[in-house]
Write a protein that holds these residues in place. Structure first.
Motif, short mmCIF file in Angstrom:
data_model
loop_
_atom_site.label_atom_id
_atom_site.label_comp_id
_atom_site.label_asym_id
_atom_site.label_seq_id
_atom_site.Cartn_x
_atom_site.Cartn_y
_atom_site.Cartn_z
N GLN A 30 0.83 -1.21 0.00
CA GLN A 30 0.00 0.00 0.00
C GLN A 30 0.86 1.25 0.00
O GLN A 30 2.03 1.24 0.38
CB GLN A 30 -0.93 0.00 1.22
CG GLN A 30 -1.96 -1.12 1.20
CD GLN A 30 -2.84 -1.07 -0.04
OE1 GLN A 30 -3.40 -0.02 -0.38
NE2 GLN A 30 -2.96 -2.20 -0.73
N ALA A 71 -1.79 5.72 2.71
CA ALA A 71 -2.73 4.72 3.22
C ALA A 71 -2.23 4.10 4.52
O ALA A 71 -3.00 3.86 5.46
CB ALA A 71 -2.96 3.64 2.16
N ILE A 72 -0.93 3.84 4.58
CA ILE A 72 -0.36 3.22 5.78
C ILE A 72 -0.39 4.19 6.96
O ILE A 72 -0.77 3.82 8.08
CB ILE A 72 1.08 2.75 5.50
CG1 ILE A 72 1.10 1.70 4.39
CG2 ILE A 72 1.73 2.19 6.77
CD1 ILE A 72 2.48 1.30 3.93
N SER A 95 -2.38 6.62 7.52
CA SER A 95 -3.75 6.95 7.95
C SER A 95 -4.52 5.73 8.45
O SER A 95 -5.69 5.85 8.81
CB SER A 95 -4.53 7.60 6.79
OG SER A 95 -4.66 6.70 5.70
N LEU A 96 -3.87 4.57 8.50
CA LEU A 96 -4.54 3.34 8.93
C LEU A 96 -4.81 3.38 10.43
O LEU A 96 -3.91 3.63 11.24
CB LEU A 96 -3.66 2.13 8.58
CG LEU A 96 -4.23 0.76 8.92
CD1 LEU A 96 -5.46 0.46 8.08
CD2 LEU A 96 -3.18 -0.32 8.73
N ARG A 97 -6.06 3.11 10.79
CA ARG A 97 -6.46 3.05 12.20
C ARG A 97 -6.62 1.59 12.63
O ARG A 97 -6.87 0.72 11.80
CB ARG A 97 -7.78 3.79 12.42
CG ARG A 97 -7.69 5.30 12.28
CD ARG A 97 -9.08 5.92 12.38
NE ARG A 97 -9.05 7.35 12.61
CZ ARG A 97 -8.94 8.27 11.66
NH1 ARG A 97 -8.85 7.89 10.40
NH2 ARG A 97 -8.92 9.55 11.97
N ASP A 120 -9.67 -0.14 11.51
CA ASP A 120 -9.75 -0.57 10.11
C ASP A 120 -9.25 -2.00 9.91
O ASP A 120 -9.30 -2.51 8.79
CB ASP A 120 -8.93 0.37 9.21
CG ASP A 120 -9.40 1.81 9.28
OD1 ASP A 120 -10.59 2.01 9.55
OD2 ASP A 120 -8.57 2.72 9.09
N ILE A 121 -8.75 -2.62 10.98
CA ILE A 121 -8.20 -3.97 10.88
C ILE A 121 -9.12 -4.95 11.61
O ILE A 121 -9.39 -4.79 12.81
CB ILE A 121 -6.78 -4.05 11.48
CG1 ILE A 121 -5.85 -3.03 10.81
CG2 ILE A 121 -6.21 -5.46 11.31
CD1 ILE A 121 -4.47 -2.97 11.42
N ILE A 140 -7.88 -6.12 6.17
CA ILE A 140 -7.56 -4.71 6.41
C ILE A 140 -8.43 -3.87 5.48
O ILE A 140 -8.43 -4.07 4.26
CB ILE A 140 -6.08 -4.40 6.13
CG1 ILE A 140 -5.17 -5.29 6.98
CG2 ILE A 140 -5.78 -2.92 6.41
CD1 ILE A 140 -3.68 -5.08 6.71
N TRP A 145 -8.64 -0.63 3.90
CA TRP A 145 -7.85 0.56 3.59
C TRP A 145 -8.74 1.75 3.23
O TRP A 145 -8.29 2.89 3.24
CB TRP A 145 -6.89 0.27 2.45
CG TRP A 145 -5.90 -0.80 2.75
CD1 TRP A 145 -5.94 -2.10 2.34
CD2 TRP A 145 -4.73 -0.69 3.57
NE1 TRP A 145 -4.87 -2.80 2.84
CE2 TRP A 145 -4.10 -1.96 3.59
CE3 TRP A 145 -4.14 0.36 4.27
CZ2 TRP A 145 -2.93 -2.19 4.29
CZ3 TRP A 145 -2.96 0.13 4.96
CH2 TRP A 145 -2.37 -1.13 4.97
N ARG A 190 -8.06 2.21 -2.98
CA ARG A 190 -7.62 1.56 -1.77
C ARG A 190 -8.52 0.35 -1.52
O ARG A 190 -9.67 0.51 -1.10
CB ARG A 190 -7.68 2.50 -0.57
CG ARG A 190 -6.66 3.63 -0.60
CD ARG A 190 -6.62 4.29 0.75
NE ARG A 190 -5.78 5.48 0.79
CZ ARG A 190 -5.60 6.23 1.86
NH1 ARG A 190 -6.21 5.89 2.99
NH2 ARG A 190 -4.84 7.29 1.82
N SER A 239 -9.85 -3.45 0.06
CA SER A 239 -9.77 -4.24 1.29
C SER A 239 -8.89 -5.43 0.95
O SER A 239 -9.04 -6.04 -0.11
CB SER A 239 -11.17 -4.73 1.71
OG SER A 239 -12.00 -3.62 1.99
#
Length: 364
Positions: free
Chosen positions: A219, A223-224, A226-228, A231-232, A239, A241, A253, A255
């Motif tokens: 990614q 995207a990395i 802003s990953l929360r 979101d996982i 994941i 995204w 982005r 999934s």
């Protein structure tokens, strides 16, 4: 003879140039005028300046291109777009040389000769290092888009064509397994300071996780970062995204499945910092960029920092795509995993696949 009106420009307070606020200066007829932005911060002043010009100088009807300044077209575009893009700093930086060079020019003044002069001046200004066509193309694309937006918003009667430099060949540098392992190893080698006898978060611990996520998911940097954690889905190993509520952009982005090799590192991070909202944090705070820490690791790993083989965060995406092809992953699966079109995958990475042109080679 009356003094010619000049377009408004942003300058430091002329009475206190070393420490004053930023002011807007312009002339109307015989009078010089000024207006304070109320801030000493240049970036905030630029935004205020753009909004101020929109309020004060928006024409009641569309005007001819020679009646509309290039700086006004850029300001109009920035005011509309800065809040919507994922990297507003990059957009603002691309606009600065355009605004400086075309200061005082109208949209109608733009022609091939003026664009050529701009390109020559920009290249000369970078000295021996030069300026790549990709950078010039990005800057002039912004100019072209701003003019088109001005026409769409009925500020000018027609748009003026901007001839762009040829699109450069894409840089498809990827890391070998040995290079990737070296990069991860050096990112972990920085000593962690002790606090009351207990190791605290190391200076580049967040970078190690960033590298692993980039290499194992492919990614993009934005995207990395802003990953929360929300979101996982660790139960389904997915994941997200592009979760519901996130602003959509042209950068797809998807999934994607959570690789087993990455899952253990994420769970370890989650246990260590359960209060963090974002996955990549430093001292509890999310990051807007990771450029400095990344470069530190690149230098320590002895990898390239200049030229066509320069190692930048986006190379992690190239590396993941290349590894997938080298391992013989089905192309449609790889496209879905990376959020990439089949055309892009085949054009840039397809030759790494073990089945690439096998039928033709076997038939000869």
């Amino acid at each position: 003879m009356p003094r010619r009106s000049s377009p408004p420009r942003l300058e430091r307070d002329r009475k206190r140039p070393s420490e004053g606020n930023w002011y807007i200066y312009w002339t109307e007829g015989r009078r010089s005028r000024e207006h304070s932005t109320g801030t000493g911060d240049r970036d905030q002043a630029e935004l205020y300046f753009a909004e101020w010009k929109l309020r004060r100088f928006r024409p009641e009807r569309a005007v001819e291109p020679h009646e509309f300044y290039v700086a006004d077209a850029i300001s109009h575009y920035l005011a509309k777009r800065l809040d919507d893009v994922t990297d507003p700093e990059r957009l603002a930086n691309a606009a600065k040389p355009i605004i400086r060079f075309f200061d005082g020019y109208s949209v109608g003044d733009i022609n091939d000769a003026l664009i050529k002069e701009y390109c020559q001046k920009r290249r000369k200004g970078r000295g021996d290092k030069g300026l790549k066509d990709g950078t010039l193309r990005r800057e002039l694309s912004l100019l072209s888009t701003a003019i088109r937006r001005a026409e769409e918003d009925q500020l000018i009667t027609r748009k003026i064509a901007v001839r762009l430099p040829p699109k450069p060949e894409g840089r498809i540098r990827f890391l070998t397994c040995e290079e990737a392992l070296t990069l991860i190893r050096v990112s972990r080698s920085f000593d962690s300071p002790l606090q009351d006898g207990v190791p605290t978060e190391s200076k580049t611990e967040h970078l190690t996780l960033f590298l692993r996520i980039g290499l194992l998911t492919g990614q993009r940097k934005e995207a990395i970062l802003s990953l929360r954690w929300s979101d996982i889905d660790f139960d389904s190993n997915i994941i997200y995204w592009n979760p519901i509520g996130r602003r959509r952009t042209k950068k797809e982005r998807p999934s994607s499945r959570l690789p087993a090799r990455l899952r253990k590192y994420l769970l370890r991070r989650r246990r260590r910092f359960p209060e963090d909202e974002f996955v990549i944090t430093h001292r509890g705070k999310s990051l807007q960029n990771i450029k400095r820490a990344f470069r530190t690791a690149v230098v320590a790993a002895g990898l390239e920092t200049d030229g066509d083989r320069k190692v930048v965060p986006h190379i992690l995406r190239h590396t993941c795509a290349t590894w997938l092809m080298q391992k013989g992953a089905p192309k449609w699966d790889a496209c879905g995993f990376l959020g990439m079109t089949l055309e892009t995958l085949e054009k840039n990475y397809g030759h790494h696949h073990p089945d690439h042109q096998r039928g033709a080679a076997d038939a000869i």
